[in-house]
Scaffold this active site. Structure first.
Site, short mmCIF file in Angstrom:
data_model
loop_
_atom_site.label_atom_id
_atom_site.label_comp_id
_atom_site.label_asym_id
_atom_site.label_seq_id
_atom_site.Cartn_x
_atom_site.Cartn_y
_atom_site.Cartn_z
N GLU A 222 -5.51 -8.82 1.10
CA GLU A 222 -6.11 -8.24 2.48
C GLU A 222 -7.62 -8.14 2.31
OE1 GLU A 222 -4.30 -4.99 4.67
OE2 GLU A 222 -2.38 -5.90 3.99
N GLU B 28 0.87 -1.16 0.00
CA GLU B 28 0.04 0.01 0.12
C GLU B 28 1.05 1.32 0.00
OE1 GLU B 28 -3.28 -0.03 2.86
OE2 GLU B 28 -3.78 -1.86 2.36
C1 BGC Z 1 -2.70 -2.52 6.13
C2 BGC Z 1 -2.52 -3.33 7.38
C3 BGC Z 1 -3.70 -2.69 8.19
C4 BGC Z 1 -4.95 -3.10 7.73
C5 BGC Z 1 -6.22 -2.66 8.67
C6 BGC Z 1 -4.02 -2.21 5.72
O1 BGC Z 1 -4.16 -0.75 5.22
O2 BGC Z 1 -1.93 -3.18 4.92
O3 BGC Z 1 -1.27 -3.11 7.77
O4 BGC Z 1 -3.73 -3.51 9.58
O5 BGC Z 1 -5.09 -2.24 6.48
O6 BGC Z 1 -6.06 -1.08 8.90
#
Ligand code: BGC
Length: 496
Positions: free
Chosen positions: A405, A217
């Site tokens: 994610e 990111e």
């Molecule tokens: C990030 C993580 C973070 C998650 C939740 C993402 O932007 O890569 O490191 O914990 O969001 O906020």
């Protein structure tokens, strides 16, 4: 070895494994994600000086009195509050395996591996001798455990944190122009040292790892680092409205990705899965659908469109196609030294953002068309269709995509967490059915972890397994989402 890991690279590189409706394609990766800084620290019994990596700018942010005083919204949880994965990784990986997963996303911490500067040290052997031996042994042990458990590692080389020897976040917070070392602002040095580190990791761990991500990111470094740090996210150096520096950092991150890509490709010659491909290198990117606060307002609609371009297109166009809009003014230069360096794209998807337009550009130093107030963007709109939409939007790059994610804070409300997961899974299935080139799904996150400036004790905890920061043993306690993910994965596998 599981079929999933053996088929990984075949599935990534060819379109031969198109989905047999309605199931996911063979070789689809089912995983959970973590990052080094967020999980490693907080060991129950190991001495803090081994478990704690005090060498990063993020460690500095959460421990420096001056920075905490300047940013009262940053957590007071110290690094010891973390879930202690450094000590408990075997237990954690067993939990992932028990959920039926076949892949695991993790980060290597640059500052843990190289607590001292690497400038001038150029051979693998010399770097090896210079590295922290305990960290080397730790990451080797993690990879061995992953492989033994049939979990294919997806390794993020840089997930926000920088070693203090390359970035003094506190000094740069005080004086962004005069500080040293300047992190992302010192382009030649950071690109050189980061690609050296990438080359080192590729050669050192390439026998166990085939799937690499360069950066996580990038805009979550640039925007809350140099433009608008906020209660949501402040990234070192956390300075406000530094337009020139934001553009520099962004450009250097695009360059770093390209050079890290080259470095990994040149140094990982070992094919861990035995499928004929040694390294597939990508970038992890957060895509966000944007919606006008008032759909009838032309101002709000224009703001939503310009924010969409800034958040989603500008960086990826440069990193994937070499189309660099260095000044963010629409003047695009084609850079062949940047283009064509992406084997897959990682999509982080959480929420949609709601945007309100302004008459005049409030984001003045960035571009004439950014007529929105960055400080009033609402980032909390849960919007499962957005996963489908963003997977569709990514087809413009014709690359395999892995959802790296997706998840929701579920510490306070287990029910909301499971609804979030089920709704996003349906959106994923819809994308797969409609032919999206998606090759994996990683839930964020396996365990409660150090949620950046919110720490371990806020309600923003994303784990399939809860971890109580105050528990001396840091026990892992399953949440309902773990059971739901296990069922979803089991059902999906049954349809292969
Ligand atoms: C990030 C993580 C973070 C998650 C939740 C993402 O932007 O890569 O490191 O914990 O969001 O906020």
């Amino acid at each position: 070895m599981r079929a999933g890991s053996a088929l990984l690279l075949v599935a990534l590189f060819c379109r031969c494994a198109e989905p047999r409706t309605p199931g996911f394609p063979d070789g689809f990766l089912y995983g959970a994600a973590t990052s080094g800084f967020q999980v490693e620290m907080g060991c129950p019994t190991l001495p803090a000086d081994e478990c704690e990596d005090a060498g990063s700018d993020w460690h500095q942010l959460i421990t420096s009195k001056a920075l905490l005083d300047a940013m009262p919204f940053v957590t007071r949880d110290g690094p010891g509050a973390g879930p202690g994965h450094y000590e408990k990784f075997r237990e954690d990986l067993a939990l992932a395996q028990d959920l039926g997963l076949d892949a695991f996303r993790m980060g290597i911490e640059w500052s843990r591996l190289f607590p001292r500067a690497t400038d001038g040290i150029d051979t693998h052997d010399a770097l090896r001798a210079h590295a922290n031996p305990k960290a080397l042994a730790y990451y080797h042990a993690v990879f061995a455990e992953l492989r033994a458990r049939g979990l294919a590692p997806l390794v993020t080389l840089n997930h926000y944190t920088l070693p203090l020897w390359i970035h003094d976040g506190a000094a740069c917070h005080r004086d962004i122009v005069g500080c040293q070392p300047r992190g992302w602002l010192d382009g030649p040095r950071i690109v050189r040292e980061l690609s050296k580190y990438a080359a080192f990791c590729a050669r050192e761990f390439g026998g166990q790892v085939d799937l690499w991500a360069t950066l996580n990111e990038p805009l979550a470094v640039v925007l809350p680092g140099y433009l608008f740090p906020s209660q949501e996210r402040a990234n070192p150096p956390a300075v406000r409205f530094r337009y020139a520096e934001a553009k520099q950092a962004m450009r250097h991150m695009v360059e770093a990705h390209a050079r890290m890509y080259d470095a990994v490709k040149a140094n990982d010659a070992l094919d861990a899965d035995g499928d004929g491909e040694a390294a597939a290198v990508g970038l992890v990117y957060a895509l966000v659908p944007t919606a006008p606060k008032n759909p009838d307002s032309p101002l709000d609609r224009r703001a939503a469109e310009s924010l969409f371009r800034l958040y989603n297109a500008v960086f990826l166009d440069a990193a994937v196609r070499g189309e660099l809009d260095a000044e963010l003014d629409g003047q695009v230069v084609q850079r062949e030294d940047l283009a064509g360096r992406m084997d897959w794209l990682g999509l982080n998807y959480y929420t949609r953002v709601i945007v309100e337009g302004t008459e005049t550009p409030t984001f003045a130093g960035l571009s004439p068309w950014t007529t929105f107030n960055p400080l009033t963007i609402d980032v909390s709109d849960v919007y499962p269709d957005g996963l489908f939409e963003m997977l569709g939007w990514l087809s413009r790059y014709a690359l395999p995509v892995i959802v790296t994610e997706n998840g929701a804070p579920n510490a306070a409300d287990d029910e909301a967490g499971t609804q979030y997961l089920e709704a996003h899974w349906r959106s994923l299935e819809r994308a797969v059915r409609s032919g999206a080139y998606v090759r994996g799904y990683f839930y964020w996150s396996l365990i409660d972890n150090f949620e950046w400036n919110h720490g371990m004790t806020s309600e923003r905890r994303y784990g399939l397994f809860a971890v109580d920061a105050a528990d001396p043993g840091k026990a892992r306690v399953p949440r309902r989402t773990a059971e739901v993910l296990r069922e979803l994965v089991g059902n999906a596998r049954a349809r292969h």
